[in-house]
Design an enzyme around this catalytic site. Structure first.
Site, PDB file in Angstrom:
ATOM      1  N   SER A  77       3.937  10.051  -6.203  1.00  0.00           N
ATOM      2  CA  SER A  77       4.690   9.275  -5.210  1.00  0.00           C
ATOM      3  C   SER A  77       6.186   9.402  -5.468  1.00  0.00           C
ATOM      4  CB  SER A  77       4.280   7.802  -5.266  1.00  0.00           C
ATOM      5  OG  SER A  77       2.942   7.632  -4.873  1.00  0.00           O
ATOM      6  N   GLU A 134      10.693   6.523  -7.157  1.00  0.00           N
ATOM      7  CA  GLU A 134       9.671   6.324  -8.181  1.00  0.00           C
ATOM      8  C   GLU A 134       9.690   7.492  -9.161  1.00  0.00           C
ATOM      9  OE1 GLU A 134       4.873   5.493  -8.397  1.00  0.00           O
ATOM     10  OE2 GLU A 134       6.059   4.556  -6.812  1.00  0.00           O
ATOM     11  N   ARG A 169       5.933  -1.537 -10.472  1.00  0.00           N
ATOM     12  CA  ARG A 169       6.329  -0.210 -10.946  1.00  0.00           C
ATOM     13  C   ARG A 169       7.562  -0.286 -11.856  1.00  0.00           C
ATOM     14  NH1 ARG A 169       2.124  -0.275  -9.333  1.00  0.00           N
ATOM     15  NH2 ARG A 169       1.105   0.968  -7.741  1.00  0.00           N
TER      16      ARG A 169
END
Length: 324
Positions: free
Chosen positions: A232, A302, A183
């Site tokens: 998320s 995130e 990520r």
């Protein structure tokens, strides 16, 4: 109280703005842009008509003016004090294209929705893209954060990325240049991604369709897809699932103001009413504090958080924790 002044900033750009074909909006409400539907104003928003228009604008922009780039606002929280400087929001008309480019290769514009590249791949018997069907947001954000889901991630498919720098110069980055991790990309923050070239593999359409149907069904079953959410909230720490850590501290369903950790999937933060960005970030940092106190694990956001806090309303990291 307004913390930004778009008209004043617009005046600084001078008469060159008359040549622009895109839209300039002083004091643009960011709650209309983000999926959380919360947050303050962008001091000046520019939506370029196409790449040439973007380059023209960047050459007008003084070096001391802060520059922020946003996509469709899916994993973005803009603080209530707004974003100082210029916010560039790429337009679907100029940056949303999709086209085949060689065998099993697709070029996608930065503002193209992730699920559209999955659909195009299926239509052309190209496998490897079904995971995008379960990711909210657009290709530009996927390139920046190495977005992934259901066992796939962007780094597996990207070949090269087109970008423009602050001075309006065009760059082509290879996958190695992007420096992908979980990520994360280590590509320079100042680059504005405008398109990506992706490669899949030959696969029967029926198999791709079955995979996409499974992705869609899973997402609709376990995620609050009809809520005002940014996806998320926290990255999964190595060896752990963020939602399990949140569940263990009783975070499922926790509310602060109009913000709540979803009861369906507790790593999804949702705006259940008229939450402010302060409510949402305060809730997130409260969860981080509770998880850290119990497990010693520091959850990493995130969701991208941008902008200024309102005076007297700053959210501190790890709310409720006396020491780290």
């Amino acid at each position: 109280m307004k913390q930004v002044d778009g008209e004043k900033l617009l005046a600084r750009l001078g008469p060159g703005v008359d040549a622009l074909r895109g839209r300039l909006t002083p004091d643009a409400p960011m709650d209309r842009v983000t999926w959380f539907q919360a947050g303050g104003l962008a001091e000046l928003m520019f939506q370029p008509h196409d790449r040439d228009d973007l380059v023209t604008f960047l050459k007008l922009l003084p070096d001391d003016v802060p520059l922020t780039v946003v996509g469709v606002g899916s994993n973005l929280l803009v603080r209530d004090g707004g974003i100082p400087g210029v916010v560039i929001r790429l337009s679907a008309k100029g940056f949303g294209g999709l086209e085949l480019e060689g065998e099993n290769r697709i070029r996608a514009g930065a503002i193209c929705p992730d699920k559209h590249i999955a659909a195009m791949a299926m239509d052309n018997n190209i496998g490897g893209f079904a995971f995008y069907y379960g990711i909210p947001g657009s290709i530009g954000g996927a390139l920046r954060m190495n977005a992934g889901a259901n066992g796939g991630e962007t780094a597996e498919r990207v070949i090269e990325v087109e970008a423009v720098d602050r001075q309006g110069n065009l760059h082509v980055l290879s996958k190695a240049d992007m420096g992908y991790g979980y990520r994360h990309s280590s590509a320079p923050e100042g680059l504005i991604f405008i398109s990506g070239l992706f490669e899949g593999f030959s696969q029967e359409k029926s198999a791709i369709r079955a995979e996409m149907d499974a992705v869609r069904q899973h997402r609709e079953t376990v995620q609050p897809v009809k809520e005002k959410t940014g996806g998320s909230t926290f990255k999964n720490p190595e060896g752990h699932s963020a939602w399990e850590l949140i569940d263990e501290v009783g975070g499922r369903g926790l509310m602060i103001g109009g913000a709540q950790m979803s009861s369906l999937h507790c790593n999804f933060m949702i705006n259940v009413g008229h939450a402010t960005a302060y409510d949402l970030e305060y809730l997130g940092e409260t969860i981080r504090g509770q998880v850290f106190e119990q497990s010693g694990i520091k959850l990493q956001w995130e969701i991208k958080r941008l902008g200024l806090f309102m005076p007297g309303s700053e959210v501190k990291p790890f709310m409720g924790v006396t020491s780290e």
